[in-house]
Design an enzyme around this catalytic site. Structure first.
Site, mmCIF file in Angstrom:
data_model
loop_
_atom_site.group_PDB
_atom_site.id
_atom_site.type_symbol
_atom_site.label_atom_id
_atom_site.label_comp_id
_atom_site.label_asym_id
_atom_site.label_seq_id
_atom_site.Cartn_x
_atom_site.Cartn_y
_atom_site.Cartn_z
ATOM 1 N N ASP A 147 0.835 -1.201 0.000
ATOM 2 C CA ASP A 147 0.000 0.000 0.000
ATOM 3 C C ASP A 147 0.876 1.260 0.000
ATOM 4 O O ASP A 147 0.575 2.238 -0.689
ATOM 5 C CB ASP A 147 -0.911 0.003 1.228
ATOM 6 C CG ASP A 147 -1.714 -1.280 1.341
ATOM 7 O OD1 ASP A 147 -2.520 -1.549 0.448
ATOM 8 O OD2 ASP A 147 -1.509 -2.014 2.324
ATOM 9 N N HIS A 202 -4.591 -3.554 6.292
ATOM 10 C CA HIS A 202 -4.418 -3.751 4.850
ATOM 11 C C HIS A 202 -5.782 -4.167 4.297
ATOM 12 O O HIS A 202 -6.058 -5.339 4.044
ATOM 13 C CB HIS A 202 -3.370 -4.827 4.572
ATOM 14 C CG HIS A 202 -3.220 -5.168 3.121
ATOM 15 N ND1 HIS A 202 -2.840 -4.245 2.176
ATOM 16 C CD2 HIS A 202 -3.422 -6.328 2.444
ATOM 17 C CE1 HIS A 202 -2.802 -4.834 0.986
ATOM 18 N NE2 HIS A 202 -3.158 -6.083 1.125
#
Length: 332
Positions: free
Chosen positions: A160, A188
């Protein structure tokens, strides 16, 4: 004098991410161009033939750093004396898969893997959980491998982090290497909070805050965040498969920075054990900005958190608390 080989476990090694990361590790991308490695590759019985094929390819590649390969479906054999464990194995995510369904399936998988690591891994083993839901899978692993130091169990949010760098670079038409200190807070998942309030980029006149050069503040608070939160799903829709090369690259980045350290003045995002920093409940595996030095990470302290960020950080923490509760119910 030649270095002692590092033994690296890759679970789910016959999968897409495994197929991408195994040669990266063997070529020194994770641990450096002078660090010999021994690979332990684990997968389920149904993937045994594919696992054998990966081993054949490693042999054919004649890689100088690769000092041994164990390709097995036996979890005990796979976990024997490992120094680094990259946990890719788990119930695979598909376009229609709900996180709660992945979690219920992965609880038993991560309990078994944790018990094997607890019994057979090296005492200082570093663990990176990649398989989703990564934060809570790491929490389960921590619960059932209590002798592994809690600071040695992490999960991947570097993917990410890297995605955020890529989105900003594309928007400003600059190179990712000129940007630093983005933060991924939390899970996440689609509740993650990509925070740009502390991001800077390099110009001819020195480092400048990114907000000075993104005129569209609305984009930063809306489209940028939703693009980040939905990026994994968007890739699945486009590829009909989850992220592979980018995930493997991020996992190598995560381990390399953890082992060798982050550059001075720079931090990265890692899912780590919360110590209560920034008001996040202690014990959660939560993504924070961290600095790494001499094989250890520490959470960056003293960053200013505005009202918008506080709400986003709390929302993703709430989801992790809910996932932890569901995981516990699955273990009962």
């Amino acid at each position: 004098m030649a270095k002692i080989p590092v033994t690296v476990l890759v679970t789910g090694a016959a999968g897409q991410i495994g197929d991408a990361i195994v040669p990266m590790i063997a070529r020194g991308i994770m641990l450096g161009p002078d660090q010999p490695v021994i690979l332990h590759l684990l997968d389920i019985e149904q993937a045994a033939e594919s696992l054998h094929g990966i081993r054949m390819e490693l042999t054919d590649a004649a890689l100088p750093l690769l000092k041994g390969v164990v390709a097995t479906t036996d979890i005990v054999e796979a976990c024997k004396d490992v120094n680094i464990a990259v946990m890719l194995g788990g119930s695979p995510r598909k376009e229609i898969t709900l996180r709660k369904h992945m979690l219920s399936t992965n609880v038993s998988i991560y309990k078994a893997q944790a018990l094997a690591l607890e019994e057979h891994a090296a005492a200082d083993c570093k663990v990176l959980v990649v398989a989703n839901p990564a934060n809570t899978n790491a929490l389960i692993l921590k619960q059932f491998a209590p002798s592994i130091p809690k600071k040695n169990i992490t999960c991947l949010t570097r993917l990410d982090h890297n995605r955020a760098l890529g989105q900003i670079a594309e928007r400003l038409k600059i190179h990712v290497s000129d940007i630093k200190n983005v933060i991924i807070w939390g899970n996440h998942s689609t509740t993650q909070y990509p925070d740009v309030n502390h991001v800077t980029f390099t110009t001819r006149n020195g480092e400048r805050p990114i907000r000075e050069h993104v005129a569209d503040n609305h984009w930063l608070k809306t489209e940028f965040i939703t693009t980040m939160q939905q990026r994994g799903v968007a890739i699945i829709k486009a590829r009909k498969a989850s992220s592979a090369f980018s995930a493997a690259t991020a996992a190598c980045d995560h381990i390399r920075d953890w082992v060798f350290g982050t550059p001075k003045g720079t931090w990265v995002s890692m899912g780590v054990y919360s110590n209560g920093s920034y008001g996040i409940p202690p014990g959660l595996i939560y993504s924070f900005p961290v600095k790494c030095e001499k094989g250890k990470w520490s959470i960056v302290q003293g960053l200013k958190i505005d009202e918008f960020s506080r709400a986003m950080m709390d929302a993703t923490a709430k989801e992790l608390i809910e996932e932890e509760s569901l995981a516990k119910s699955c273990l009962e």
